[in-house]
Design a protein around this motif. Structure first.
Motif, short mmCIF file in Angstrom:
data_model
loop_
_atom_site.label_atom_id
_atom_site.label_comp_id
_atom_site.label_asym_id
_atom_site.label_seq_id
_atom_site.Cartn_x
_atom_site.Cartn_y
_atom_site.Cartn_z
N VAL A 160 -53.97 9.01 -14.35
CA VAL A 160 -54.27 9.82 -13.33
C VAL A 160 -52.90 9.86 -12.61
CG1 VAL A 160 -55.22 10.37 -11.02
CG2 VAL A 160 -56.62 9.48 -13.08
N ALA A 161 -52.14 8.89 -12.43
CA ALA A 161 -50.98 9.24 -11.72
C ALA A 161 -49.96 10.21 -12.58
CB ALA A 161 -50.20 7.87 -11.48
N LEU A 162 -50.17 9.93 -13.82
CA LEU A 162 -49.27 10.80 -14.68
C LEU A 162 -49.49 12.28 -14.47
CD1 LEU A 162 -46.88 10.84 -16.60
CD2 LEU A 162 -48.35 10.54 -18.32
N LEU A 163 -50.87 12.50 -14.17
CA LEU A 163 -51.22 13.90 -13.94
C LEU A 163 -50.89 14.50 -12.39
CD1 LEU A 163 -54.80 13.92 -15.54
CD2 LEU A 163 -52.72 15.06 -16.48
N VAL A 164 -50.85 13.55 -11.46
CA VAL A 164 -50.33 13.83 -10.20
C VAL A 164 -49.02 14.23 -10.12
CG1 VAL A 164 -50.36 12.94 -7.78
CG2 VAL A 164 -52.44 12.67 -9.23
N THR A 165 -48.15 13.45 -10.92
CA THR A 165 -46.67 13.62 -10.68
C THR A 165 -46.26 14.82 -10.92
OG1 THR A 165 -46.60 11.09 -11.12
CG2 THR A 165 -44.57 12.51 -11.24
N GLU A 179 -42.65 1.86 -9.88
CA GLU A 179 -43.65 0.95 -9.70
C GLU A 179 -44.57 0.73 -11.00
OE1 GLU A 179 -47.51 -0.62 -9.09
OE2 GLU A 179 -47.07 1.43 -9.80
N ARG A 180 -44.76 1.98 -11.66
CA ARG A 180 -45.33 1.94 -13.04
C ARG A 180 -44.64 0.98 -13.90
NH1 ARG A 180 -50.30 1.90 -13.11
NH2 ARG A 180 -49.80 0.89 -11.02
N ASP A 187 -42.36 22.59 -0.46
CA ASP A 187 -42.43 21.80 0.62
C ASP A 187 -41.90 20.34 0.50
OD1 ASP A 187 -43.34 20.47 3.07
OD2 ASP A 187 -44.98 21.68 3.06
N THR A 188 -40.82 20.24 0.41
CA THR A 188 -40.27 19.11 0.24
C THR A 188 -40.69 17.79 1.13
OG1 THR A 188 -38.36 19.26 1.89
CG2 THR A 188 -37.82 19.99 -0.55
N ILE A 189 -41.19 18.04 2.64
CA ILE A 189 -41.53 16.94 3.24
C ILE A 189 -42.95 16.58 2.77
CG2 ILE A 189 -42.40 16.44 5.78
CD1 ILE A 189 -40.15 18.34 6.44
N LEU A 190 -43.94 17.57 2.67
CA LEU A 190 -45.15 17.00 2.23
C LEU A 190 -45.26 16.63 0.90
CD1 LEU A 190 -48.20 17.12 2.80
CD2 LEU A 190 -48.14 19.65 1.68
N ALA A 191 -44.32 17.03 0.00
CA ALA A 191 -44.24 16.31 -1.40
C ALA A 191 -43.85 14.91 -1.18
CB ALA A 191 -43.43 17.14 -2.41
N GLY A 192 -42.79 14.75 -0.44
CA GLY A 192 -42.36 13.52 0.03
C GLY A 192 -43.08 12.34 0.40
N VAL A 193 -44.13 12.91 1.28
CA VAL A 193 -45.09 11.92 1.87
C VAL A 193 -46.26 11.56 0.70
CG1 VAL A 193 -47.19 12.25 3.56
CG2 VAL A 193 -44.99 13.05 4.29
N LEU A 194 -46.71 12.71 0.00
CA LEU A 194 -47.63 12.60 -0.97
C LEU A 194 -46.98 11.61 -2.10
CD1 LEU A 194 -49.30 16.09 -1.44
CD2 LEU A 194 -50.37 13.92 -0.19
N GLY A 195 -45.78 11.93 -2.35
CA GLY A 195 -45.08 11.07 -3.34
C GLY A 195 -45.12 9.46 -2.95
N VAL A 196 -44.67 9.17 -1.96
CA VAL A 196 -44.51 7.85 -1.31
C VAL A 196 -45.61 7.25 -1.22
CG1 VAL A 196 -43.87 6.54 0.71
CG2 VAL A 196 -42.22 8.25 0.00
N ALA A 197 -47.01 7.91 -0.71
CA ALA A 197 -48.32 7.57 -0.63
C ALA A 197 -48.80 7.04 -1.91
CB ALA A 197 -49.27 8.47 0.19
N THR A 198 -48.51 7.90 -2.99
CA THR A 198 -49.04 7.55 -4.29
C THR A 198 -48.32 6.37 -4.82
OG1 THR A 198 -49.20 9.74 -4.74
CG2 THR A 198 -49.14 8.40 -6.83
N ALA A 199 -47.05 6.04 -4.42
CA ALA A 199 -46.25 4.83 -5.09
C ALA A 199 -47.04 3.64 -4.37
CB ALA A 199 -44.75 5.01 -4.46
#
Length: 414
Positions: free
Chosen positions: A88-93, A21-22, A103-115
């Motif tokens: 900010v996105a670069l710091l979150v990544t 996306e970036r 926690d792959t599931i929570l990481a996946g949810v947050l990663g997709v939500a960020t994108a």
């Protein structure tokens, strides 16, 4: 794939997702952004490796290094956009990459939500700046305070006279009323009053048909051109009352539902048919528009409705303490002035506990429906114009009459 391989793969995939996306947003040439696909992918993997090898302190070190590099890149940026979104996105990544190791599931949810948040820049900015009004933003903040700040702080236990009041549950009712009103406002803004008001009326009927009729009557009084759509919404709210009553009785006491099935079916069918007639008229009418903006809901109306509900609960509890089971039935009939569902549920609960035969529940439930019909009519008279009352009141009366006629065999009166 399992274990560490899965964790690292998820971290890399999420970094690539955000980076894609970036990469599309950073532009071309000398003024392009500093971070793209590869940078975000490496940052996610870096966070995962840091937390795996060195734990939290290594992750903090990595975050500090990424923050320093991000600050340098921002200082050297020659673009025209002063925003910090990419930085900010670069710091979150790296944090998302580190989270993927545990926690792959929570990481996946947050990663997709960020994108998704990054990709939704244009529609979100367009909606906030071009569609939302100041009043709607204020209402959104009020709803957030009522939901996130006030509601969790209220005690969740019986209180007050006769232990009839639960502040946590009562405030939830306030939240639901506000949410339904806001949904109706959004529908009206999105698809116009011709379609939005009937849909909003039907949805609001699952919270309070009485309040919905009052709201629709007030709208018709302020904007006479919406009369047909407002009548359709008010009539369909009565249909929702019958439908929700059947669902609640099915949960509370199936024998009570069996006894009330025919009256509910008959009354609901008449209410639906009446509402459909006015819905068709509203949909086929022309030049039905509302002024842009406006308030999403009325806090005062929600508080008044909830206060009345609380009063009904106290009265019902007092009657129960004075007259026992007979008082419960009497309280249910009185409660119908405010809310048919609560009144009918009290009767169904009595039947479920064996205090009342299922066949004997028909009369008190119909009595509650009757008093509620009077309350709806009074609400229409008090808030709507004569034209609104003349169209809404017959639908209420006809649906109630159909329910009573269908119940005659069970009442042994026919």
């Amino acid at each position: 794939m399992s274990g560490l391989w899965l964790n690292f793969t998820v971290a890399l995939a999420l970094g690539l997702l955000i980076g894609v996306e970036r990469e599309r947003s950073k532009g071309e040439g000398p003024t392009r952004g500093a971070a793209g696909l590869r940078t975000f992918a490496i940052a996610a993997v870096l966070g995962a490796v840091a937390v795996h090898v060195g734990g939290p302190w290594a992750l903090i070190t990595v975050l500090a290094g990424v923050a320093a590099l991000t600050a340098v890149a921002y200082a050297r940026d020659r673009g025209d956009d002063p925003g910090l979104t990419t930085e900010v996105a670069l710091l979150v990544t790296p944090l998302i990459g580190a989270l993927a190791m545990s926690d792959t599931i929570l990481a996946g949810v947050l990663g997709v939500a960020t994108a998704v948040v990054l990709a939704a820049k244009r529609p979100v900015h367009g909606f906030v700046k071009g569609s939302l009004t100041d009043a709607e933003v204020k209402d959104g903040l009020i709803f957030a305070i009522a939901t996130v700040v006030v509601w969790p702080q209220l005690p969740d236990r019986p209180m007050g006279p006769y232990g009839a009041l639960n502040p946590h549950a009562l405030w939830l009712f306030v939240i639901l009323v506000l949410a339904i009103a806001a949904c109706g406002h959004i529908l009206t803004r999105m698809i116009g009053p011709r379609f939005g008001l009937p849909l909003a009326g039907f949805a609001s009927g699952f919270i309070s048909s009485t309040a919905t009729i009052g709201s629709m009557g007030g709208l018709a009084a302020r904007h006479p051109e919406t009369l047909g759509a407002a009548v359709a919404g008010a009539s369909l709210s009565t249909t929702a009352t019958f439908a929700q009553l059947a669902l609640l009785l099915a949960v509370a006491s199936r024998p009570t539902l069996d006894a009330m099935a025919l009256p509910l079916l008959a009354g609901g069918a008449v209410a639906l048919g009446y509402g459909v007639v006015f819905t068709v008229r509203a949909v086929t009418s022309q030049n039905v528009e509302l002024p842009a903006g406006g308030r999403a809901f009325s806090v005062n109306a929600a508080l008044i409705l909830t206060s009345t509900l609380a009063l009904m609960m106290v009265v019902s509890a007092w009657l129960r303490s004075q007259f026992g089971d007979t008082g419960t039935v009497l309280g249910a009939a009185i409660g119908g002035l405010i809310d048919t569902h609560s009144a009918a549920l009290s009767v169904a609960a009595l039947a479920a506990s064996g205090g009342l035969a299922p066949a004997d529940t028909v009369l008190p439930v119909l009595a509650a429906m009757t008093t509620n019909a009077f309350a709806k009519t009074a609400m229409a008279v008090g808030t709507g114009e004569r034209a609104f009352v003349a169209r809404v009141a017959p639908g209420i009366a006809l649906s109630l009459a159909a329910a009573w006629l269908a119940a005659l065999p069970a009442l042994n009166l026919g």
